[in-house]
Design a protein around this motif. Structure first.
Motif, PDB file in Angstrom:
ATOM      1  N   THR A  19      72.187  21.350  58.310  1.00 39.46           N
ATOM      2  CA  THR A  19      73.103  22.350  57.757  1.00 39.46           C
ATOM      3  C   THR A  19      72.642  23.757  58.108  1.00 39.46           C
ATOM      4  OG1 THR A  19      73.711  20.865  55.956  1.00 39.46           O
ATOM      5  CG2 THR A  19      74.144  23.208  55.615  1.00 39.46           C
ATOM      6  N   ALA A  20      71.350  24.010  57.978  1.00 38.20           N
ATOM      7  CA  ALA A  20      70.816  25.327  58.321  1.00 38.20           C
ATOM      8  C   ALA A  20      71.060  25.638  59.802  1.00 38.20           C
ATOM      9  CB  ALA A  20      69.328  25.404  57.992  1.00 38.20           C
ATOM     10  N   LEU A  21      70.849  24.658  60.663  1.00 43.14           N
ATOM     11  CA  LEU A  21      71.101  24.862  62.093  1.00 43.14           C
ATOM     12  C   LEU A  21      72.573  25.170  62.359  1.00 43.14           C
ATOM     13  CD1 LEU A  21      68.843  22.071  63.644  1.00 43.14           C
ATOM     14  CD2 LEU A  21      68.459  24.558  63.715  1.00 43.14           C
ATOM     15  N   ALA A  22      73.459  24.472  61.652  1.00 45.78           N
ATOM     16  CA  ALA A  22      74.898  24.715  61.821  1.00 45.78           C
ATOM     17  C   ALA A  22      75.255  26.139  61.391  1.00 45.78           C
ATOM     18  CB  ALA A  22      75.706  23.696  61.019  1.00 45.78           C
ATOM     19  N   PHE A  23      74.716  26.586  60.263  1.00 45.52           N
ATOM     20  CA  PHE A  23      75.025  27.940  59.799  1.00 45.52           C
ATOM     21  C   PHE A  23      74.375  28.998  60.687  1.00 45.52           C
ATOM     22  CE2 PHE A  23      76.570  25.944  55.943  1.00 45.52           C
ATOM     23  CZ  PHE A  23      77.716  26.692  55.739  1.00 45.52           C
ATOM     24  N   PHE A  24      73.218  28.703  61.232  1.00 47.96           N
ATOM     25  CA  PHE A  24      72.602  29.631  62.175  1.00 47.96           C
ATOM     26  C   PHE A  24      73.490  29.767  63.413  1.00 47.96           C
ATOM     27  CE2 PHE A  24      69.668  30.820  65.590  1.00 47.96           C
ATOM     28  CZ  PHE A  24      69.146  31.981  65.052  1.00 47.96           C
ATOM     29  N   TYR A  25      73.973  28.639  63.923  1.00 48.11           N
ATOM     30  CA  TYR A  25      74.858  28.639  65.091  1.00 48.11           C
ATOM     31  C   TYR A  25      76.141  29.428  64.809  1.00 48.11           C
ATOM     32  CZ  TYR A  25      78.209  26.926  68.522  1.00 48.11           C
ATOM     33  OH  TYR A  25      79.177  26.848  69.495  1.00 48.11           O
ATOM     34  N   TYR A  26      76.798  29.121  63.698  1.00 47.86           N
ATOM     35  CA  TYR A  26      78.043  29.810  63.378  1.00 47.86           C
ATOM     36  C   TYR A  26      77.811  31.284  63.044  1.00 47.86           C
ATOM     37  CZ  TYR A  26      80.852  25.664  63.805  1.00 47.86           C
ATOM     38  OH  TYR A  26      81.499  24.579  64.310  1.00 47.86           O
ATOM     39  N   GLY A  27      76.666  31.620  62.472  1.00 42.89           N
ATOM     40  CA  GLY A  27      76.345  33.016  62.218  1.00 42.89           C
ATOM     41  C   GLY A  27      76.231  33.808  63.504  1.00 42.89           C
ATOM     42  N   ILE A  28      75.585  33.223  64.501  1.00 43.95           N
ATOM     43  CA  ILE A  28      75.473  33.858  65.818  1.00 43.95           C
ATOM     44  C   ILE A  28      76.853  33.940  66.472  1.00 43.95           C
ATOM     45  CG2 ILE A  28      74.530  33.599  68.153  1.00 43.95           C
ATOM     46  CD1 ILE A  28      72.441  34.520  66.136  1.00 43.95           C
ATOM     47  N   MET A  29      77.621  32.854  66.375  1.00 44.57           N
ATOM     48  CA  MET A  29      78.963  32.835  66.973  1.00 44.57           C
ATOM     49  C   MET A  29      79.862  33.900  66.345  1.00 44.57           C
ATOM     50  SD  MET A  29      78.911  30.666  69.389  1.00 44.57           S
ATOM     51  CE  MET A  29      80.629  30.395  69.755  1.00 44.57           C
ATOM     52  N   CYS A  30      79.749  34.114  65.048  1.00 44.55           N
ATOM     53  CA  CYS A  30      80.553  35.149  64.381  1.00 44.55           C
ATOM     54  C   CYS A  30      80.269  36.534  64.949  1.00 44.55           C
ATOM     55  CB  CYS A  30      80.280  35.164  62.879  1.00 44.55           C
ATOM     56  SG  CYS A  30      81.381  34.132  61.941  1.00 44.55           S
ATOM     57  N   LEU A  31      79.056  36.745  65.383  1.00 49.59           N
ATOM     58  CA  LEU A  31      78.695  38.045  65.931  1.00 49.59           C
ATOM     59  C   LEU A  31      79.148  38.231  67.373  1.00 49.59           C
ATOM     60  CD1 LEU A  31      75.053  38.589  64.620  1.00 49.59           C
ATOM     61  CD2 LEU A  31      77.120  39.816  63.929  1.00 49.59           C
ATOM     62  N   THR A  46      88.649  42.261  58.707  1.00 47.65           N
ATOM     63  CA  THR A  46      88.099  43.322  59.553  1.00 47.65           C
ATOM     64  C   THR A  46      86.827  42.866  60.259  1.00 47.65           C
ATOM     65  OG1 THR A  46      86.728  44.201  57.774  1.00 47.65           O
ATOM     66  CG2 THR A  46      88.988  45.064  57.956  1.00 47.65           C
ATOM     67  N   ASP A  47      86.422  43.661  61.259  1.00 50.00           N
ATOM     68  CA  ASP A  47      85.139  43.409  61.925  1.00 50.00           C
ATOM     69  C   ASP A  47      83.984  43.488  60.937  1.00 50.00           C
ATOM     70  OD1 ASP A  47      85.915  42.800  64.499  1.00 50.00           O
ATOM     71  OD2 ASP A  47      85.691  44.849  65.244  1.00 50.00           O
ATOM     72  N   GLN A  48      84.095  44.394  59.969  1.00 45.68           N
ATOM     73  CA  GLN A  48      83.044  44.530  58.958  1.00 45.68           C
ATOM     74  C   GLN A  48      82.895  43.227  58.170  1.00 45.68           C
ATOM     75  OE1 GLN A  48      83.765  47.614  56.084  1.00 45.68           O
ATOM     76  NE2 GLN A  48      81.743  47.395  55.140  1.00 45.68           N
ATOM     77  N   LYS A  49      84.010  42.592  57.802  1.00 46.03           N
ATOM     78  CA  LYS A  49      83.942  41.327  57.063  1.00 46.03           C
ATOM     79  C   LYS A  49      83.412  40.198  57.950  1.00 46.03           C
ATOM     80  CE  LYS A  49      87.218  42.583  53.579  1.00 46.03           C
ATOM     81  NZ  LYS A  49      88.560  42.536  53.083  1.00 46.03           N
ATOM     82  N   ARG A  50      83.740  40.237  59.237  1.00 41.82           N
ATOM     83  CA  ARG A  50      83.202  39.232  60.167  1.00 41.82           C
ATOM     84  C   ARG A  50      81.700  39.379  60.277  1.00 41.82           C
ATOM     85  NH1 ARG A  50      81.847  39.793  65.289  1.00 41.82           N
ATOM     86  NH2 ARG A  50      82.962  41.775  65.486  1.00 41.82           N
ATOM     87  N   ILE A  51      81.225  40.592  60.388  1.00 37.31           N
ATOM     88  CA  ILE A  51      79.782  40.834  60.507  1.00 37.31           C
ATOM     89  C   ILE A  51      79.078  40.471  59.198  1.00 37.31           C
ATOM     90  CG2 ILE A  51      78.048  42.659  60.791  1.00 37.31           C
ATOM     91  CD1 ILE A  51      80.089  43.942  62.819  1.00 37.31           C
ATOM     92  N   MET A  52      79.684  40.815  58.064  1.00 35.15           N
ATOM     93  CA  MET A  52      79.111  40.425  56.765  1.00 35.15           C
ATOM     94  C   MET A  52      79.031  38.904  56.645  1.00 35.15           C
ATOM     95  SD  MET A  52      80.457  42.923  53.676  1.00 35.15           S
ATOM     96  CE  MET A  52      81.327  41.559  53.013  1.00 35.15           C
ATOM     97  N   THR A  53      80.093  38.215  57.061  1.00 35.78           N
ATOM     98  CA  THR A  53      80.094  36.752  57.026  1.00 35.78           C
ATOM     99  C   THR A  53      78.974  36.204  57.886  1.00 35.78           C
ATOM    100  OG1 THR A  53      82.476  36.705  56.623  1.00 35.78           O
ATOM    101  CG2 THR A  53      81.478  34.693  57.502  1.00 35.78           C
TER     102      THR A  53
END
Length: 126
Positions: A19-31, A46-53
């Protein structure tokens, strides 16, 4: 009985790592992913909400891993990620997304709720 409990905890630790690996991957992808940028625009975010996510996903991933040794970090991380995934699921339902698009956020919400209770909270309930 102890062997069963140890196996159960080992499975939960593996679930936590994946799960941590999945969230790390999606966190990078969001950026950095144009596809994720387009998704957030489609959601009206907004981009701000995407970056916060993205930051919340990356911090959550780190919190889960740290939580394996220090359960309080895992408690906070899985609670936060469960809430984040609930919001993601609500947004997808409101947008009229298909079940195929909506189920991952719902599943990650349930997985994080499971980890919150069965891996991290159990460290405090004896």
């Amino acid at each position: 009985m102890k062997d069963w409990l140890m196996s159960y905890m080992t499975i939960n630790i593996w679930i936590a790592v994946v799960t941590a690996l999945a969230f790390f991957y999606y966190g990078i992808m969001c950026l950095f992913s144009d596809l994720m940028v387009a998704e957030f625009l489609r959601f009206g975010l907004t981009d701000q909400k995407r970056i916060m996510t993205s930051i919340f996903q990356l911090l959550g991933a780190i919190g889960i891993i740290v939580g394996i040794q220090f359960p309080f970090a895992g408690l906070i991380a899985t609670m936060g990620l469960s809430f984040l995934m609930l919001l993601g699921f609500i947004i997808r339902v409101r947008m009229g997304d298909s079940a195929k698009q909506s189920i991952p956020s719902f599943a990650f919400m349930l997985i994080n709720a499971h980890l919150f209770y069965n891996l991290f909270l159990s460290a405090y309930i004896k």
